[in-house]
Scaffold this motif. Structure first.
Motif, PDB file in Angstrom:
ATOM      1  N   GLU A 141       7.071  45.841  35.170  1.00  0.00           N
ATOM      2  CA  GLU A 141       6.038  46.856  35.267  1.00  0.00           C
ATOM      3  C   GLU A 141       4.671  46.072  35.970  1.00  0.00           C
ATOM      4  N   GLN A 142       4.199  45.208  35.061  1.00  0.00           N
ATOM      5  CA  GLN A 142       2.814  44.455  35.671  1.00  0.00           C
ATOM      6  C   GLN A 142       3.211  43.949  37.156  1.00  0.00           C
ATOM      7  N   ALA A 143       4.276  43.524  37.376  1.00  0.00           N
ATOM      8  CA  ALA A 143       4.680  42.942  38.725  1.00  0.00           C
ATOM      9  C   ALA A 143       4.781  44.079  39.983  1.00  0.00           C
ATOM     10  N   GLY A 144       4.671  45.282  39.595  1.00  0.00           N
ATOM     11  CA  GLY A 144       4.788  46.308  40.504  1.00  0.00           C
ATOM     12  C   GLY A 144       6.167  46.969  40.700  1.00  0.00           C
ATOM     13  N   LEU A 145       7.055  46.842  39.867  1.00  0.00           N
ATOM     14  CA  LEU A 145       8.437  47.477  39.733  1.00  0.00           C
ATOM     15  C   LEU A 145       8.220  48.749  38.858  1.00  0.00           C
ATOM     16  N   VAL A 146       9.296  49.566  39.421  1.00  0.00           N
ATOM     17  CA  VAL A 146       9.291  50.912  38.843  1.00  0.00           C
ATOM     18  C   VAL A 146      10.807  51.280  38.876  1.00  0.00           C
ATOM     19  N   ASP A 147      11.127  52.263  37.919  1.00  0.00           N
ATOM     20  CA  ASP A 147      12.870  52.552  38.092  1.00  0.00           C
ATOM     21  C   ASP A 147      13.542  51.213  37.347  1.00  0.00           C
ATOM     22  N   ILE A 148      12.985  50.828  36.317  1.00  0.00           N
ATOM     23  CA  ILE A 148      13.451  49.612  35.795  1.00  0.00           C
ATOM     24  C   ILE A 148      14.721  49.836  34.699  1.00  0.00           C
ATOM     25  N   ARG A 149      15.567  49.159  34.942  1.00  0.00           N
ATOM     26  CA  ARG A 149      16.643  49.352  33.908  1.00  0.00           C
ATOM     27  C   ARG A 149      17.286  47.898  33.561  1.00  0.00           C
ATOM     28  N   LEU A 150      17.419  47.914  32.242  1.00  0.00           N
ATOM     29  CA  LEU A 150      17.803  46.631  31.515  1.00  0.00           C
ATOM     30  C   LEU A 150      19.091  46.761  31.017  1.00  0.00           C
ATOM     31  N   SER A 152      22.098  46.748  28.535  1.00  0.00           N
ATOM     32  CA  SER A 152      22.461  46.846  26.920  1.00  0.00           C
ATOM     33  C   SER A 152      23.747  46.148  26.508  1.00  0.00           C
ATOM     34  N   SER A 153      24.056  45.243  27.328  1.00  0.00           N
ATOM     35  CA  SER A 153      25.277  44.556  27.276  1.00  0.00           C
ATOM     36  C   SER A 153      25.234  42.955  27.735  1.00  0.00           C
ATOM     37  N   VAL A 154      26.147  42.034  27.368  1.00  0.00           N
ATOM     38  CA  VAL A 154      26.190  40.773  27.910  1.00  0.00           C
ATOM     39  C   VAL A 154      26.432  40.978  29.340  1.00  0.00           C
ATOM     40  N   PRO A 155      25.535  40.250  30.123  1.00  0.00           N
ATOM     41  CA  PRO A 155      24.616  39.150  29.762  1.00  0.00           C
ATOM     42  C   PRO A 155      23.091  39.698  29.530  1.00  0.00           C
ATOM     43  N   PHE A 156      22.478  39.732  28.423  1.00  0.00           N
ATOM     44  CA  PHE A 156      21.210  40.163  28.011  1.00  0.00           C
ATOM     45  C   PHE A 156      20.231  38.952  28.729  1.00  0.00           C
ATOM     46  N   TRP A 157      19.283  39.596  29.235  1.00  0.00           N
ATOM     47  CA  TRP A 157      18.828  40.826  29.708  1.00  0.00           C
ATOM     48  C   TRP A 157      18.761  40.849  31.218  1.00  0.00           C
ATOM     49  N   CYS A 158      19.755  41.254  31.797  1.00  0.00           N
ATOM     50  CA  CYS A 158      19.743  41.619  33.221  1.00  0.00           C
ATOM     51  C   CYS A 158      19.157  42.638  33.473  1.00  0.00           C
ATOM     52  N   ALA A 159      18.185  43.005  34.631  1.00  0.00           N
ATOM     53  CA  ALA A 159      17.272  43.977  34.749  1.00  0.00           C
ATOM     54  C   ALA A 159      17.158  44.202  36.364  1.00  0.00           C
ATOM     55  N   VAL A 160      17.033  45.432  36.650  1.00  0.00           N
ATOM     56  CA  VAL A 160      16.922  45.758  38.079  1.00  0.00           C
ATOM     57  C   VAL A 160      15.590  46.767  38.115  1.00  0.00           C
ATOM     58  N   GLY A 161      14.912  46.591  39.000  1.00  0.00           N
ATOM     59  CA  GLY A 161      13.746  47.616  39.423  1.00  0.00           C
ATOM     60  C   GLY A 161      13.423  47.592  40.823  1.00  0.00           C
ATOM     61  N   ARG A 162      12.718  48.561  41.098  1.00  0.00           N
ATOM     62  CA  ARG A 162      12.417  48.762  42.680  1.00  0.00           C
ATOM     63  C   ARG A 162      10.983  48.580  42.750  1.00  0.00           C
ATOM     64  N   ARG A 163      10.428  48.001  43.998  1.00  0.00           N
ATOM     65  CA  ARG A 163       9.074  47.905  44.237  1.00  0.00           C
ATOM     66  C   ARG A 163       8.547  49.290  44.383  1.00  0.00           C
ATOM     67  N   ALA A 164       7.456  49.353  43.788  1.00  0.00           N
ATOM     68  CA  ALA A 164       6.618  50.652  43.777  1.00  0.00           C
ATOM     69  C   ALA A 164       6.505  51.040  45.248  1.00  0.00           C
ATOM     70  N   PRO A 165       6.208  52.162  45.613  1.00  0.00           N
ATOM     71  CA  PRO A 165       6.010  52.610  46.918  1.00  0.00           C
ATOM     72  C   PRO A 165       4.505  52.210  47.157  1.00  0.00           C
ATOM     73  N   SER A 166       4.111  52.032  48.417  1.00  0.00           N
ATOM     74  CA  SER A 166       2.751  51.596  48.607  1.00  0.00           C
ATOM     75  C   SER A 166       1.930  52.684  48.662  1.00  0.00           C
TER      76      SER A 166
END
Length: 166
Positions: A141-150, A152-166
């Motif tokens: 979030e601090q890096a500017g990502l939104v819609d973050i999904r982590l 909940s299964s192996v491998p922990f913690w893969c995550a994806v987020g989208r860069r917030a619109p400008s």
């Protein structure tokens, strides 16, 4: 960039949060970033975290050794620790046992080669940062990502987020 990924990289940086922020700045608005950061076992039982701490002491010592020794140690760990634990988890799973918290159960269907290279990566590297799910989400979030999904299964913690619109 239209898409970015940092798999098994950020936790090896002196400042993973800065590396994440630099990666996000390269993305186009709305573009996804996939990350895999070593997790801090916040979703595991206490005994599991204690076992990890013991293994981390080995890593801290071994990571300072010459490469030849690290490589030989990784071979030994794969042969005498990773492979037996992973294959016993596979057998236990076939017998109906729940193996979610079984040490190294994530390797139960992986190759010996994979176990060996991961042992070298894990125990041969001096720098290792581990983060809880909350810390990863906050950093994203601090890096500017939104819609973050982590994951909940192996491998922990893969995550994806989208860069917030400008």
């Amino acid at each position: 960039m239209d898409f970015g990924y940092c798999l098994r990289v950020l936790h090896r940086l002196p400042n993973p949060e800065a590396g994440l922020a630099a990666s996000v700045r390269k993305l186009k608005p709305g573009a996804p970033l996939l990350v895999y950061i070593y997790h801090a076992f916040d979703n595991r039982p206490v005994w599991f975290r204690l076992l990890w701490r013991a293994s981390d002491l080995v890593r801290r010592l071994l990571s300072k050794a010459p490469f030849q020794l690290k490589s030989a140690a990784a071979d030994a760990m794969a042969a005498f620790i990773h492979w037996p634990l992973a294959r016993s988890a596979a057998l236990a799973e076939r017998l109906g046992v729940r193996v979610a918290n079984w040490p190294l159960s994530a390797y139960r269907w992986r190759s010996y080669y994979s176990m060996r290279t991961d042992a070298l990566d894990r125990f041969g590297t001096r720098l290792e940062h581990r983060m809880t799910a909350r810390e990863i989400r906050d950093a994203m979030e601090q890096a500017g990502l939104v819609d973050i999904r982590l994951s909940s299964s192996v491998p922990f913690w893969c995550a994806v987020g989208r860069r917030a619109p400008s």
